[in-house]
Design an enzyme around this catalytic site. Sequence first.
Site, PDB file in Angstrom:
ATOM      1  CG  ASP A 125      44.945  44.145  17.143  1.00 24.66           C
ATOM      2  OD1 ASP A 125      45.730  43.265  16.554  1.00 24.66           O
ATOM      3  OD2 ASP A 125      43.781  43.963  16.518  1.00 24.66           O
ATOM      4  NE  ARG A 175      49.066  42.525  12.987  1.00 30.40           N
ATOM      5  CZ  ARG A 175      47.973  42.191  13.596  1.00 30.40           C
ATOM      6  NH1 ARG A 175      47.516  43.237  14.342  1.00 30.40           N
ATOM      7  NH2 ARG A 175      47.303  41.266  14.022  1.00 30.40           N
TER       8      ARG A 175
HETATM    9  C1  LIG Z   1      46.807  42.562   9.290  1.00 29.09           C
HETATM   10  C2  LIG Z   1      46.803  43.969   9.628  1.00 29.09           C
HETATM   11  C3  LIG Z   1      46.592  44.336  10.960  1.00 29.09           C
HETATM   12  C4  LIG Z   1      46.759  45.755  11.341  1.00 29.09           C
HETATM   13  N1  LIG Z   1      46.661  45.846  12.891  1.00 29.09           N
HETATM   14  C5  LIG Z   1      46.690  47.374  13.302  1.00 29.09           C
HETATM   15  C6  LIG Z   1      46.883  47.536  14.515  1.00 29.09           C
HETATM   16  O1  LIG Z   1      46.976  46.811  15.328  1.00 29.09           O
HETATM   17  N2  LIG Z   1      46.692  49.013  14.712  1.00 29.09           N
HETATM   18  C7  LIG Z   1      46.640  49.860  13.884  1.00 29.09           C
HETATM   19  O2  LIG Z   1      46.734  51.240  14.377  1.00 29.09           O
HETATM   20  N3  LIG Z   1      46.562  49.636  12.522  1.00 29.09           N
HETATM   21  C8  LIG Z   1      46.452  48.250  12.231  1.00 29.09           C
HETATM   22  N4  LIG Z   1      46.258  47.975  10.808  1.00 29.09           N
HETATM   23  C9  LIG Z   1      46.061  49.109   9.902  1.00 29.09           C
HETATM   24  C10 LIG Z   1      47.232  49.856   9.467  1.00 29.09           C
HETATM   25  O3  LIG Z   1      47.628  50.638  10.361  1.00 29.09           O
HETATM   26  C11 LIG Z   1      46.851  50.662   8.142  1.00 29.09           C
HETATM   27  O4  LIG Z   1      46.057  51.612   8.722  1.00 29.09           O
HETATM   28  C12 LIG Z   1      46.190  50.042   6.844  1.00 29.09           C
HETATM   29  O5  LIG Z   1      46.885  48.864   6.783  1.00 29.09           O
HETATM   30  C13 LIG Z   1      46.231  50.845   5.680  1.00 29.09           C
HETATM   31  O6  LIG Z   1      47.635  51.164   5.602  1.00 29.09           O
HETATM   32  P1  LIG Z   1      48.532  50.274   4.114  1.00 29.09           P
HETATM   33  O7  LIG Z   1      50.012  50.114   4.637  1.00 29.09           O
HETATM   34  O8  LIG Z   1      47.818  49.217   3.672  1.00 29.09           O
HETATM   35  O9  LIG Z   1      48.592  51.635   3.283  1.00 29.09           O
HETATM   36  P2  LIG Z   1      47.559  52.326   2.306  1.00 29.09           P
HETATM   37  O10 LIG Z   1      48.362  53.710   1.697  1.00 29.09           O
HETATM   38  O11 LIG Z   1      46.434  53.173   3.380  1.00 29.09           O
HETATM   39  O12 LIG Z   1      46.925  51.581   1.492  1.00 29.09           O
HETATM   40  C14 LIG Z   1      47.585  51.176   0.532  1.00 29.09           C
HETATM   41  C15 LIG Z   1      46.673  50.767  -0.837  1.00 29.09           C
HETATM   42  O13 LIG Z   1      45.730  49.438  -0.382  1.00 29.09           O
HETATM   43  C16 LIG Z   1      44.417  50.151  -0.765  1.00 29.09           C
HETATM   44  N5  LIG Z   1      43.482  49.887   0.562  1.00 29.09           N
HETATM   45  C17 LIG Z   1      44.030  50.224   1.864  1.00 29.09           C
HETATM   46  N6  LIG Z   1      43.064  50.177   2.748  1.00 29.09           N
HETATM   47  C18 LIG Z   1      41.945  49.694   2.034  1.00 29.09           C
HETATM   48  C19 LIG Z   1      40.594  49.571   2.200  1.00 29.09           C
HETATM   49  N7  LIG Z   1      40.257  49.852   3.413  1.00 29.09           N
HETATM   50  N8  LIG Z   1      39.638  49.322   1.255  1.00 29.09           N
HETATM   51  C20 LIG Z   1      40.071  49.058   0.075  1.00 29.09           C
HETATM   52  N9  LIG Z   1      41.415  49.288  -0.460  1.00 29.09           N
HETATM   53  C21 LIG Z   1      42.352  49.660   0.698  1.00 29.09           C
HETATM   54  C22 LIG Z   1      44.425  51.363  -1.501  1.00 29.09           C
HETATM   55  O14 LIG Z   1      44.600  50.829  -2.780  1.00 29.09           O
HETATM   56  C23 LIG Z   1      45.503  51.871  -0.845  1.00 29.09           C
HETATM   57  O15 LIG Z   1      46.092  52.904  -1.910  1.00 29.09           O
HETATM   58  C24 LIG Z   1      46.455  46.652  10.602  1.00 29.09           C
HETATM   59  C25 LIG Z   1      46.588  46.391   9.127  1.00 29.09           C
HETATM   60  C26 LIG Z   1      46.853  45.021   8.734  1.00 29.09           C
HETATM   61  C27 LIG Z   1      46.937  44.756   7.133  1.00 29.09           C
END
Ligand SMILES: Cc1cc2nc3c(=O)[nH]c(=O)nc-3n(C[C@H](O)[C@H](O)[C@H](O)COP(=O)(O)OP(=O)(O)OC[C@H]3O[C@@H](n4cnc5c(N)ncnc54)[C@H](O)[C@@H]3O)c2cc1C
Length: 299
Positions: A125, A175
């Site tokens: 990560d 990722r």
């Molecule tokens: C498998 C995976 C691994 C990850 N690993 C890392 C990592 O190693 N380092 C790092 O910095 N980040 C990591 N992340 C987090 C990532 O960076 C984002 O902060 C997170 O995925 C939210 O971004 P998004 O692209 O989903 O967009 P967003 O704009 O945040 O979300 C899109 C939509 O998804 C829904 N949504 C998003 N989050 C939530 C929630 N918690 N509850 C309910 N609805 C929600 C909402 O409807 C939102 O409008 C990871 C994410 C995933 C999916």
Amino acid sequence: MGILNSYIVKFVKILPKFVVFVFARKYIAGTKLEDAVRVVKELNSKGIMATLDVLGEAIKTKQEAVDAKKEILTVLDTIEKNKLNANVSLKPTQLGLGLDEDFCFGQIKEIVQKAAEYNNFIRIDMEDSPFTSKTINLFRRLRQDHSNLGIVVQAYLKRTYQDVEKLNVEGTNYRLCKGIYVEPAEIAYKERQQVRDNFMQILDRMITHGNYVGIATHDDYLVDGSYKLLAEKKTDRTRYEFQMLYGVKDSLRNKINEDGHRLRIYVPYGEKWYHYSIRRLQENPQVAWYITKSLFSFR
Ligand SMILES: Cc1cc2nc3c(=O)[nH]c(=O)nc-3n(C[C@H](O)[C@H](O)[C@H](O)COP(=O)(O)OP(=O)(O)OC[C@H]3O[C@@H](n4cnc5c(N)ncnc54)[C@H](O)[C@@H]3O)c2cc1C
């Protein structure tokens, strides 16, 4: 709701832990490994893969890092024993990156070696920016002897495009995510659309170079954009997967799965659930509703 959310988010951190747990449960498999095994079996039965995460980050003593390593080794044994379709994600600071880089390298190397024996895979990560270069260095060092590992890159960081240009040439399993930590504007894009545009440009470079990508997002805009890009580039379905977090947007999860793309769910578990859950709650547009509901329904 937006303003209410932003106020409530500030107060999340001062809420009693038992209140947070009521609505944090949605995002974690449970506190025990058997909880995670149960969740992974259920996902696997639907044709969905998993990556297991033992919750915890930024430890203060080497003993804590050794304990985390032991737990992760047990997770690898358990995946093998139960024939789960799952790999493992880990945070370098949980294995001592903030204490001593060589020590951390040794801890993770043991894990990667064990995973290789089982023909399994370790995802490193990415944490906040003080650790970006250190994590990439650690990854490069580990890769000298092992191929069963991959790294995470964050589209909100301005440096990532250049990092990826170099990592692409070396052949890297990625990722790609937006990034979750609060970073200063000098080094990170702050506008939602800027982050999305950078995400799509980076994904294009990864795919064009033929590197394997875990497309980690719940953003419909990015999922649609990825579908289009993958079709345009005629990318084979074995060359990428979508990745989502446990408990987030099950409807999108089901759609991606039904559309026949490889899909992996990040399944965290463990006693140290608090910080992970707080981050998830702060991302959730419904957070105010969840908190209000749990405050009023908890007796
Ligand atoms: C498998 C995976 C691994 C990850 N690993 C890392 C990592 O190693 N380092 C790092 O910095 N980040 C990591 N992340 C987090 C990532 O960076 C984002 O902060 C997170 O995925 C939210 O971004 P998004 O692209 O989903 O967009 P967003 O704009 O945040 O979300 C899109 C939509 O998804 C829904 N949504 C998003 N989050 C939530 C929630 N918690 N509850 C309910 N609805 C929600 C909402 O409807 C939102 O409008 C990871 C994410 C995933 C999916």
